[in-house]
Design a protein around this motif. Sequence first.
Motif, short mmCIF file in Angstrom:
data_model
loop_
_atom_site.label_atom_id
_atom_site.label_comp_id
_atom_site.label_asym_id
_atom_site.label_seq_id
_atom_site.Cartn_x
_atom_site.Cartn_y
_atom_site.Cartn_z
N PRO A 70 -10.62 23.86 -75.51
CA PRO A 70 -10.98 23.15 -74.31
C PRO A 70 -11.27 24.15 -73.14
CG PRO A 70 -8.61 23.15 -75.03
CD PRO A 70 -9.35 23.61 -76.06
N ILE A 71 -11.06 25.28 -73.11
CA ILE A 71 -11.55 26.17 -72.10
C ILE A 71 -13.00 26.49 -72.30
CG2 ILE A 71 -11.19 28.49 -71.18
CD1 ILE A 71 -8.31 28.54 -71.84
N LEU A 72 -13.37 26.43 -73.68
CA LEU A 72 -14.77 26.55 -73.84
C LEU A 72 -15.68 25.47 -73.18
CD1 LEU A 72 -15.78 27.66 -77.55
CD2 LEU A 72 -16.54 28.58 -75.39
N CYS A 73 -15.03 24.35 -73.32
CA CYS A 73 -15.74 23.08 -72.90
C CYS A 73 -15.65 23.02 -71.36
CB CYS A 73 -14.80 21.88 -73.56
SG CYS A 73 -15.47 20.36 -72.88
N ILE A 74 -14.72 23.46 -70.84
CA ILE A 74 -14.97 23.51 -69.14
C ILE A 74 -15.88 24.70 -68.79
CG2 ILE A 74 -13.26 24.05 -67.21
CD1 ILE A 74 -10.95 22.70 -68.90
N THR A 75 -15.59 25.70 -69.48
CA THR A 75 -16.48 26.75 -69.23
C THR A 75 -17.83 26.42 -69.20
OG1 THR A 75 -14.80 28.30 -69.80
CG2 THR A 75 -16.69 29.15 -69.53
N ALA A 76 -18.47 25.79 -70.09
CA ALA A 76 -19.79 25.36 -70.44
C ALA A 76 -19.99 24.47 -69.42
CB ALA A 76 -20.08 24.55 -71.67
N CYS A 77 -19.30 23.56 -68.99
CA CYS A 77 -19.55 22.50 -67.92
C CYS A 77 -19.73 23.06 -66.56
CB CYS A 77 -18.27 21.59 -67.85
SG CYS A 77 -18.60 20.32 -66.37
N GLU A 78 -18.74 24.29 -66.16
CA GLU A 78 -18.92 24.84 -65.06
C GLU A 78 -20.30 25.60 -65.16
OE1 GLU A 78 -14.49 24.83 -63.41
OE2 GLU A 78 -15.02 26.46 -64.73
N GLY B 62 -21.48 21.75 -63.43
CA GLY B 62 -20.63 20.67 -63.25
C GLY B 62 -19.19 20.94 -63.01
N PRO B 63 -18.53 19.80 -62.36
CA PRO B 63 -17.08 20.21 -62.09
C PRO B 63 -15.97 20.22 -63.22
CG PRO B 63 -17.31 18.18 -61.51
CD PRO B 63 -18.73 18.39 -62.09
N GLU B 64 -14.89 20.77 -62.98
CA GLU B 64 -13.88 21.14 -64.27
C GLU B 64 -13.49 19.72 -64.52
OE1 GLU B 64 -10.57 24.02 -64.43
OE2 GLU B 64 -9.48 22.33 -63.79
N TYR B 65 -13.30 18.67 -63.62
CA TYR B 65 -12.49 17.61 -63.95
C TYR B 65 -13.45 16.74 -64.82
CZ TYR B 65 -15.31 15.16 -60.18
OH TYR B 65 -16.52 14.92 -59.45
#
Lengths: 339, 339
Positions: free
Chosen positions: B92-100, B104-107
Motif C-alpha cells: 500500500p505504501i508503494l501505491c500511495i508513493t507512486a500516486c504522490e 496525485g493526493p494520498e486520499y
Amino acid sequence: MSLILSPIPINNKLMLNPYKPIKWPRRPPSLSAVLAEDARGAGAAFDFKRYMEEKAARVNRALDASVPLREPHLVHESMRYSLLAGGKRVRPILCITACELVGGPEYAAMPSACAVEMVHTMSLMHDDLPCMDNDDIRRGKPANHKVFGEAIAILAGDALLSFAFEHVAAATAGASPDRVVRAISELGRCIGSEGMVGGQVADISSEGLAEVGLEQLEYIHVHKTAALLEAAVVMGAIVGGAGEEAVERLRRFAQRVGLLFQVVDDILDVTKSSEELGKTAGKDVAADKTTYPKLIGLEKSRELAEDLKREAYEQISWFDEDKAAPLIALANYIAYRNN
Amino acid sequence: MSLILSPIPINNKLMLNPYKPIKWPRRPPSLSAVLAEDARGAGAAFDFKRYMEEKAARVNRALDASVPLREPHLVHESMRYSLLAGGKRVRPILCITACELVGGPEYAAMPSACAVEMVHTMSLMHDDLPCMDNDDIRRGKPANHKVFGEAIAILAGDALLSFAFEHVAAATAGASPDRVVRAISELGRCIGSEGMVGGQVADISSEGLAEVGLEQLEYIHVHKTAALLEAAVVMGAIVGGAGEEAVERLRRFAQRVGLLFQVVDDILDVTKSSEELGKTAGKDVAADKTTYPKLIGLEKSRELAEDLKREAYEQISWFDEDKAAPLIALANYIAYRNN
C-alpha cells in the motif's frame, strides 16, 4: 445482433398494467393455477424456450472466448472445465434481459453477464471442496478438485473471481465509465462478506445448531442465493442505462425471485417424488435441514411463495408490459421449474 | 493531509539526473557498496523510517475502517484477523508513493492501497491452507485456518478478494471514473490467472520437477511476487492522474523491483546466518528449492541483482529527482532489507 427487443404478444392476464391499481382476489390464486396460466401464456405467445436457447448459446460463446487456454495451461484448464460445464445460464440471461428491459443493448450487458456466471462457478468450485460441502460430482461430472486437486481448484476459483471484476472493467462497451464503476460496486456488495459469501458463512454456522429460526433461514437464502441474482439484474440495468427507480424496482424484484426460488425448492423436496425431481426427494428432511415447510408448514410455505411472486410482479408492473415479458417468463422459470 | 510532497533533500549521488546520460563504472558497483551508500543517503537526508511509519499508520487506520466488524461476525472477524495482523504495509505504501510521485493526493490512492493489501492478505490465507503450503504460523500468530477453520479461511479470503475490487470502485475519490475502471482492470490483470495466481500455479506445478530452468524461475517470481507490486504502483499512478509514459515507466520499475526482491532473497538465504535473517537460513538449499544462486551461481546472482536495480533506477530517472526520492528509498528497502 438485435439490440432492441421487438414487441412480443403475451397473455395479458398475468401482466400488470402500470396505470391500473392491482386488484387481487381475496385470497391469492393457488400456486397450481398460477403455474397453469404461466404455462399457457408462455406456450401461446412468447417462445420462452427459444429465447433461453438463443441467449444461452451467445452467453456460452462469450464465456468460451473470455477465458482462452493461455499459459499457465493448468489453471486455465481448471477454470474452463467448470465454467464451460454447462448449466442453464439463468444468471447471465437475467442480466441481459434486465439490460434489454431498460432499453440497453445485449452487448453492453455481456461482460457483466459473464462475470456473474464466473462468480457462480467459482462459488460452486469452493463449495464442493472437502472442507466445505465435500461434493465429488457437479453437473454430472467430477468436481473440479477431483480432477485438478484442491490447491488448483482454490486458485482457479480465485482467478475466476478476480477475472469477473476485471472483465466488467476491461470489456464493457456501450456504457459510461461511471456506470461501469457502479456495476462493479454492486457486484462486490452482492457477493462479498455481506452478500453471497456472508450467506455461505451463515449457512455453515447454522449447521451445528439445534434450531434455526425463520429470520436466519431467510438471511441464508437471501444472501446465499438471491444476492447473485440481484447482482445479475442490477448490473444489467445499470449498464443498460436505467434510472434510479428502475434499478431499485429490479433489485427488489430479483430479491423476491431469489427467495421464491428457495421456498419453491423446499416445497418441491416435500411434495415431489425423486423421479419427478430428477434428484433424491426428501433429502432436506432426511438431512434434518431446516426448510420452510418444516418451520411454518406446507400451506403457509405455499402462501409465502405466492406472496413473494405477487411482490415480484408488483415491482415489474411499473415497466412496459411487452418489454417485461421475457423477465417475467424468466422469473416464472426460476421459481416454478419442476426440478 | 498534505497533498504534495515537500521537496526532500537527498543524497544526490544515487539519484539520477534525467538530463544527463547515465554513466556507470565499467563494472556496476558491488552490492555492498550500493547498500552502504543507500544507508548513508537514507539516514543523512530523507527520513525514510519516519516516512514509512507515518504512511503505515494511515494505511492501518484505513484498513481498519474499511472492514468493520459487521454481521455475520464470523467472516468479518476472520478477515480482520489476517488483514490487521501487522506487516510493513510495503505494497500500500508503494501505491500511495507512486500516486504522490505523479502529483496525485494520498486520499485518491488509499482505496487502491488498501485493495492491494487485501489481495496480499487473501493470497497468504489461501497459501497457508493444508492443501497448499500447509503453514500453521503467519506473522507470528496462528494462521487463519488454524483459528477459524479451513472453510471460513477460504470464504474470508474470497470476501477480501471481492471487497478489494468493490472498495476501489466504491471508495475512490479524486480520480475520474475512467481512471477507476482502468485501475480495476490493472488489479485484475496483475493478480489473476496470468498474474499472481498464475505464478502460484506455476510454483505448485514446478514442485515435483527434477529441474526448473531460469526462464521458469523468472516466470514464477515475476508473477507470484512482482505482479502485485506492479498492481500497487500502476494503480497508484493511474488514480494519481499519470500520463501513459509515466504509467509504463512505473510499471517496468515495479517489475524490476519485484524480481530484485526475490533474487536478493535467494542470495540472503545462502550468505546470511539464521541469526542475521531472523529466520532459518539455508532453507531453500535444504528444501532443494530452485534458487538463483543454485542455477547461475552466487556471483552471477549478484550481478543480476545489480542489473535489475540499475534498470529500475533508469525508469525512475525520468521523474523529478526530489519527488522520486521516497519511491527509490522504498525500492531499496524492498530489495535490500536484511531479513
